[in-house]
Design a protein around this motif. Structure first.
Motif, PDB file in Angstrom:
ATOM      1  N   TRP A 137       6.534  -1.701  -7.683  1.00 14.51           N
ATOM      2  CA  TRP A 137       5.964  -2.900  -8.304  1.00 14.51           C
ATOM      3  C   TRP A 137       5.407  -2.596  -9.688  1.00 14.51           C
TER       4      TRP A 137
ATOM      5  N   ARG B  52       4.221   0.591  -4.065  1.00 23.02           N
ATOM      6  CA  ARG B  52       3.293   0.312  -5.152  1.00 23.02           C
ATOM      7  C   ARG B  52       3.907   0.732  -6.488  1.00 23.02           C
TER       8      ARG B  52
ATOM      9  N   SER C  38       0.765  -1.226   0.000  1.00 22.35           N
ATOM     10  CA  SER C  38       0.000   0.000   0.000  1.00 22.35           C
ATOM     11  C   SER C  38       0.805   1.292   0.000  1.00 22.35           C
TER      12      SER C  38
END
Length: 194
Positions: free
Chosen positions: A33, A30, A25
């Motif tokens: 990724w 994030r 989160s």
């Protein structure tokens, strides 16, 4: 079906497992990724495939196409290197089990290990080499074989992988290649015909 049986249902067990997985989160994680890990593996999968250029914008020039093809090959080489080294470590008889060197699980007669060859013996699990290989095996597994987040895995940089390969080649030379009086290196540049 009673409510008592419901938690044992595979779908329910799977949903509980998914809920326990770590959420990615924080925005930086994030973004990492979305912009690094996922595209890196897609590029690795696209390397050498004729349809790879379909993923480029229609306006891509020759330079962008060349950079993209090179990135795909480099990503595939990195992933392939980790998979190959992990395979070799497994082959000579080492894996990680709860932070200690252990023997790989062999699934049956079709699984081959160094002991399947004349003169082959697995590496001594109590050796420093086995400990190094255990860490590299786990690092390659966590870095490549499945998606992990914040695992603090053992580094799989060039220096570490070079050390592991030196141990592997030395062990192979002392065991299965010593029977034929040749070194593994004699088969690297131009493999002999089987």
């Amino acid at each position: 079906m009673s409510l008592v049986c419901l938690p044992r249902h595979p779908a329910v067990a799977y949903l509980r497992l998914v809920r326990r997985m770590k959420s990615i989160s924080p925005p930086n994680d994030r973004d990492d990724w979305l912009h690094h890990h996922i595209p890196y593996r897609i590029r690795a999968g696209l390397a050498g495939l004729s349809f790879a250029s379909e993923f480029l914008p229609a306006t891509a020039d020759a330079a962008l196409r060349a950079r993209f093809a090179e990135a795909c090959l480099q990503n595939a080489a990195c992933e392939g290197r980790m998979a190959a080294i992990r395979w070799l470590i497994d082959f000579i008889g080492v894996r990680d089990k709860q932070g200690k060197p252990a023997r790989p699980h062999r699934w049956g007669d079709h699984d081959v290990s160094i002991t399947s060859l004349p003169g082959g013996r697995e590496i001594d699990l109590d050796s420093d080499e086995a400990e190094t290989l255990r860490r590299v095996w786990k690092g390659c597994s966590q870095a490549s074989s499945h998606a992990t987040h914040d695992s603090k895995h053992f580094p799989v940089d060039a220096k570490t992988l070079q050390e592991a390969l030196r141990i592997i080649v030395s062990h192979l030379d002392k065991t299965v290649y010593s029977a034929g009086q040749e070194a593994v290196s004699t088969n690297l540049a131009e493999p002999k015909k089987a």
